[in-house]
Design an enzyme around this catalytic site. Structure first.
Site, PDB file in Angstrom:
ATOM      1  CB  ALA A  37      -6.010  27.306  36.729  1.00  9.89           C
ATOM      2  CE1 TYR A  85     -16.183  26.282  41.024  1.00  5.56           C
ATOM      3  CE2 TYR A  85     -17.425  25.495  42.857  1.00  5.56           C
ATOM      4  CZ  TYR A  85     -16.358  25.667  42.272  1.00  5.56           C
ATOM      5  OH  TYR A  85     -15.086  25.593  42.865  1.00  5.56           O
ATOM      6  CE  LYS A 129     -13.359  23.315  40.922  1.00  9.19           C
ATOM      7  NZ  LYS A 129     -11.854  23.394  40.911  1.00  9.19           N
ATOM      8  CG  PHE A 179     -16.123  21.530  53.432  1.00 11.44           C
ATOM      9  CD1 PHE A 179     -17.480  21.430  53.627  1.00 11.44           C
ATOM     10  CD2 PHE A 179     -15.560  20.470  53.180  1.00 11.44           C
ATOM     11  CE1 PHE A 179     -18.182  20.243  53.557  1.00 11.44           C
ATOM     12  CE2 PHE A 179     -16.247  18.883  53.161  1.00 11.44           C
ATOM     13  CZ  PHE A 179     -17.516  19.195  53.152  1.00 11.44           C
ATOM     14  NE  ARG A 209     -23.558  26.778  53.967  1.00  9.19           N
ATOM     15  CZ  ARG A 209     -24.707  26.379  54.295  1.00  9.19           C
ATOM     16  NH1 ARG A 209     -25.012  25.628  55.611  1.00  9.19           N
ATOM     17  NH2 ARG A 209     -25.843  26.624  53.540  1.00  9.19           N
TER      18      ARG A 209
END
Length: 298
Positions: free
Chosen positions: A72, A139, A143, A165, A201
């Site tokens: 979550a 954000y 984290k 990732f 990426r």
């Protein structure tokens, strides 16, 4: 450890990752209990807000889980309120850890999903767990703050932190880049607007990601932070070409300057050596396989 009858609590079970995590654990013999902020009639599901510490404590004392997978979070895409990242990702996680510590059960493992966003834009190339974090938005800061906060609990709880990732799969929202591209091909759109096509990426398949999470729960590398990545970088140009090859369709790609980010790192790729040393044999499908699955999904 013997899996039979192990009770796993998944927070954020109704999210993109949570649904796959539940399937992975159930398929491997776990009893899965879900937690989320929205109401649902699903069996073994509990609605509780991570901001409500007393409610979390009461619920954890009732559930008595063997493992917790904490997914979550308030994700970055499309969210503008910076304070909310800290309320959910930092304070909410702390409330959960308090509830776990006070639930009266000695757990096997608590897996906290962080994010490779903590590495930010300062380092290019292959990023290892020892690459210095340099978060570039609220954000990512929330984290990284969560990771530091969780480290205060290392002596009391069996913690493993993951830094996934990019990953994708069927069911991911179209405001994420690869699902956006796939949806344009699926509806045979004539053109698509994207940002810089020459960024590279690292993309994993969500099915491999949840296998990695289950593997880490069972391997229990307690106190460690582990990248979850494919170890291979693809450019958006290559992604478009894979979709063209898979569908036989062409599409006109227009670069929208509004989607081009200043100072964007050209290549971001995760070193997954630690993960593979902990879980020999783990790998994610090649990106063209994942895209093919998404393109053909019902």
């Amino acid at each position: 450890m013997s899996i039979a009858g192990k009770r796993a609590l998944i927070t954020g079970i109704h999210g993109f990752t949570g649904r796959y995590m539940a399937e992975e654990l159930q398929a491997n013999g776990y009893e899965v209990i879900g937690l989320g902020s929205q109401s649902s009639e699903d069996e073994n599901y509990h609605q509780v807000d991570l901001a409500d510490g007393p409610a979390l404590c009461s619920l954890l004392a009732q559930i008595q889980p063997d493992v917790v997978v904490h997914l979550a979070a308030l994700a970055f895409v499309g969210h503008g309120a910076a304070e909310a990242f800290y309320q959910v990702n930092l304070i909410g996680t702390r409330n959960l850890l308090v509830a776990i510590a006070d639930c009266g059960k000695e757990l096997d493992c608590v897996l906290l999903a962080s994010s490779a966003n903590v590495y930010g834009n300062a380092s290019a190339g292959l990023l290892t767990e020892s690459t210095p974090p340099s978060p570039a938005n609220d954000y990512a800061v929330s984290k990284l703050a969560m990771e530091h906060m969780a480290n205060l609990w290392q002596g009391r709880l069996p913690l493993v932190i993951t830094r996934p990732f990019n990953y994708t799969g069927v069911g991911q929202a179209d405001n994420f880049l690869l699902p956006k591209i796939v949806s344009h091909f699926r509806r045979k759109a004539e053109k698509i607007e994207l940002g810089n096509l020459d960024v590279w990426r690292d993309f994993s398949d969500v099915r491999a990601l949840v296998q990695a999470y289950r593997g880490l729960i069972e391997a229990k590398p307690l106190g460690q932070t582990v990248n979850v990545s494919s170890g291979t970088a693809y450019s958006l140009r290559e992604v478009i070409e894979m979709c063209k090859f898979s569908t036989g369709q062409d599409i006109q790609v227009e670069v929208n300057p509004a989607f081009v980010r200043a100072n964007e790192v050209k290549t971001l790729c995760g070193d997954n050596s630690l993960l593979r040393s902990l879980l020999p044999g783990w790998k994610t499908p090649a990106l063209d396989e994942t895209l093919g699955w998404m393109l053909k999904a019902k």
